[in-house]
Design a protein around this motif. Structure first.
Motif, mmCIF file in Angstrom:
data_model
loop_
_atom_site.group_PDB
_atom_site.id
_atom_site.type_symbol
_atom_site.label_atom_id
_atom_site.label_comp_id
_atom_site.label_asym_id
_atom_site.label_seq_id
_atom_site.Cartn_x
_atom_site.Cartn_y
_atom_site.Cartn_z
ATOM 1 N N SER A 254 -2.861 -5.496 12.468
ATOM 2 C CA SER A 254 -1.465 -5.495 12.927
ATOM 3 C C SER A 254 -1.008 -3.965 12.712
ATOM 4 C CB SER A 254 -0.496 -6.313 11.922
ATOM 5 O OG SER A 254 0.766 -6.323 12.061
ATOM 6 N N ASN A 255 0.174 -3.865 13.478
ATOM 7 C CA ASN A 255 0.843 -2.544 13.333
ATOM 8 C C ASN A 255 1.923 -2.446 12.259
ATOM 9 O OD1 ASN A 255 -0.498 -1.216 15.355
ATOM 10 N ND2 ASN A 255 0.656 -1.992 17.184
ATOM 11 N N GLU A 256 2.177 -3.814 11.807
ATOM 12 C CA GLU A 256 3.208 -3.924 10.707
ATOM 13 C C GLU A 256 2.535 -3.411 9.378
ATOM 14 O OE1 GLU A 256 6.228 -4.217 11.249
ATOM 15 O OE2 GLU A 256 5.783 -4.383 13.484
ATOM 16 N N PRO A 257 3.428 -3.197 8.356
ATOM 17 C CA PRO A 257 2.805 -2.997 6.933
ATOM 18 C C PRO A 257 2.077 -4.237 6.170
ATOM 19 C CG PRO A 257 4.983 -1.848 7.295
ATOM 20 C CD PRO A 257 4.667 -2.789 8.453
ATOM 21 N N TYR A 258 1.212 -4.123 5.575
ATOM 22 C CA TYR A 258 0.803 -5.034 4.787
ATOM 23 C C TYR A 258 1.735 -5.236 3.472
ATOM 24 C CZ TYR A 258 -2.223 -8.502 2.507
ATOM 25 O OH TYR A 258 -2.906 -9.743 1.930
ATOM 26 N N LEU A 259 2.552 -6.203 3.452
ATOM 27 C CA LEU A 259 3.568 -6.400 2.243
ATOM 28 C C LEU A 259 3.065 -7.172 1.108
ATOM 29 C CD1 LEU A 259 6.767 -6.345 4.332
ATOM 30 C CD2 LEU A 259 5.483 -4.617 3.233
ATOM 31 N N MET A 260 3.364 -7.143 -0.180
ATOM 32 C CA MET A 260 3.177 -7.916 -1.416
ATOM 33 C C MET A 260 4.714 -8.327 -1.567
ATOM 34 S SD MET A 260 0.066 -7.724 -2.200
ATOM 35 C CE MET A 260 -1.358 -6.422 -2.151
ATOM 36 N N PRO A 261 4.789 -9.661 -1.551
ATOM 37 C CA PRO A 261 5.868 -10.471 -1.712
ATOM 38 C C PRO A 261 6.637 -10.120 -3.369
ATOM 39 C CG PRO A 261 4.319 -12.189 -1.678
ATOM 40 C CD PRO A 261 3.548 -10.873 -1.421
ATOM 41 N N ALA A 262 7.806 -9.786 -3.197
ATOM 42 C CA ALA A 262 8.584 -9.636 -4.379
ATOM 43 C C ALA A 262 9.071 -11.206 -4.905
ATOM 44 C CB ALA A 262 9.731 -8.653 -4.169
ATOM 45 N N THR A 263 8.147 -11.821 -5.337
ATOM 46 C CA THR A 263 8.634 -13.308 -5.906
ATOM 47 C C THR A 263 8.074 -13.597 -7.180
ATOM 48 O OG1 THR A 263 6.634 -14.273 -4.726
ATOM 49 C CG2 THR A 263 8.605 -14.168 -3.414
ATOM 50 N N PRO A 264 8.475 -14.259 -7.886
ATOM 51 C CA PRO A 264 8.127 -14.706 -9.294
ATOM 52 C C PRO A 264 6.784 -15.195 -9.102
ATOM 53 C CG PRO A 264 10.277 -15.314 -9.387
ATOM 54 C CD PRO A 264 10.026 -14.881 -7.889
ATOM 55 N N ARG A 265 6.533 -15.910 -8.148
ATOM 56 C CA ARG A 265 5.090 -16.713 -7.866
ATOM 57 C C ARG A 265 4.184 -15.639 -7.874
ATOM 58 N NH1 ARG A 265 0.433 -17.131 -4.509
ATOM 59 N NH2 ARG A 265 -0.787 -18.802 -5.393
ATOM 60 N N TRP A 266 4.300 -14.588 -7.019
ATOM 61 C CA TRP A 266 3.487 -13.511 -6.701
ATOM 62 C C TRP A 266 3.181 -12.695 -7.806
ATOM 63 C CZ3 TRP A 266 -0.584 -13.126 -3.525
ATOM 64 C CH2 TRP A 266 -1.418 -12.047 -3.389
ATOM 65 N N ARG A 267 4.180 -12.360 -8.613
ATOM 66 C CA ARG A 267 3.952 -11.745 -9.653
ATOM 67 C C ARG A 267 3.245 -12.020 -10.914
ATOM 68 N NH1 ARG A 267 9.422 -10.058 -8.379
ATOM 69 N NH2 ARG A 267 10.319 -11.450 -9.902
ATOM 70 N N ARG A 268 3.227 -13.434 -10.717
ATOM 71 C CA ARG A 268 2.360 -14.108 -11.668
ATOM 72 C C ARG A 268 1.049 -14.587 -11.079
ATOM 73 N NH1 ARG A 268 7.727 -17.494 -13.272
ATOM 74 N NH2 ARG A 268 9.224 -15.782 -14.161
#
Length: 334
Positions: A254-268
């Motif tokens: 993809s031409n879009e950045p690969y993003l890590m979500p800023a959510t409590p579930r993802w942080r954990r």
């Protein structure tokens, strides 16, 4: 020999326009071998060059026959696949035969060097891999992007899991996603599910032996998720669906950045994100074995033979989704 050869090659002018030139060939440049292109498959990444235009002859999934050898190259008459990274051969990665990780990568065949949408192409010797006699050329071409890339990613993913991969979800059933399905089944992964919003593409994954995932809802559902579409929504789903301790194989372009979500579930969430590129020469022999198991079946499921002269129309059908994995061929290959 070269002075008597003319070569017809394709150029991408941009905006979907394909032009052709026919010219007499000079002798290959010093150090390069010359092959006759027998098969060149279309790849989804080629669509970017089709839209933007290319400075070189495109086409990077190539099977050919050596007609003029060079030092370090297979002998004339040898069928070969073209390994696309043009590596330096000297760095630490190359010395370990991990040429896909070359520190001084010079470019890619079909991207920075003339590729296979032509009758002939000149290739550095380190980019030529002999094809076993029992594997037809229209199956051998799958050993590159479709099987080789998929197998390398799955092997890397398996290294993150103490007992290997036992549960795999493949999101996106384009050519590479279907390749991941086929390779996973050839590797003996016991649970392989697939998902695609296009019902006909999902049906192809089921025809290969995968089960259809019911949806992309929920969290913590799969040990390993291969995201092969590159769509932001699919990436977000993969990040929800992966189990703690599992792995995401980030294969979609993809031409879009690969993003890590800023959510409590993802942080954990404790998990691996694996990004891989192509495959190293050390995996080639194992890839041939995988191809013997599933290659002909995948060819018959997704591939369509066409001719070089029809390339613009073939790309139109490819972009529109009528063709899943078309390839140009200059001779009978089965």
């Amino acid at each position: 020999m070269s002075e008597a050869i003319t070569n017809t090659s394709a150029r991408f002018e941009g905006d979907g326009v394909v032009s052709f030139t026919t010219a007499a060939l000079d002798a290959p440049a010093t150090g390069l071998a010359r092959i006759r292109v027998d098969v060149c498959a279309l790849c989804g990444s080629d669509k970017r060059l089709l839209a933007s235009g290319a400075d070189v002859v495109p086409g990077h999934e190539v099977v050919g026959t050596v007609i003029e050898s060079a030092a370090g190259a297979p002998a004339a008459g040898t069928r070969v696949v073209v390994f696309i990274p043009v590596s330096c051969g000297q760095c630490a990665a190359c010395r370990r035969q991990q040429n896909n990780r070359c520190y001084e990568l010079r470019g890619l065949m079909g991207w920075q060097f003339d590729g296979g949408f032509a009758e002939y192409m000149d290739v550095p010797p380190q980019c030529l891999i002999p094809v076993p006699d029992d594997i037809p050329s229209d199956v051998a071409v799958l050993a590159l992007d479709t099987f080789g890339t998929a197998a390398h990613a799955l092997r890397l993913g398996a290294r993150t899991q103490p007992s290997g991969i036992e549960d795999l979800l493949v999101i996106g059933c384009g050519p590479l996603g279907l390749g991941v399905v086929a390779v996973a089944l050839a590797m003996g992964i016991p649970k392989v599910q697939a998902w695609d919003p296009n019902g006909s593409r999902l049906a192809l994954a089921e025809a290969l032996g995968a089960d259809a995932a019911p949806d992309l809802e929920g969290t913590n559902r799969h040990q390993v998720v291969a995201e092969v579409s590159g769509a932001a929504s699919a990436r977000a789903s993969a990040q929800d669906l992966v189990e703690p301790g599992g792995a995401i194989l980030a294969l979609g372009e993809s031409n879009e950045p690969y993003l890590m979500p800023a959510t409590p579930r993802w942080r954990r969430t404790d998990c691996f994100t694996v990004r891989s590129f192509y495959f190293p020469p050390t995996e080639v022999d194992d890839n041939w074995e995988l191809l013997r198991s599933q290659g002909a079946r995948l060819r018959d499921t997704i591939m369509t033979p066409t001719r070089l002269s029809d390339l613009e129309d073939t790309f139109t059908r490819f972009v529109d989704g009528e063709y899943v994995k078309p390839y140009i061929t200059h001779e009978e290959t089965r």
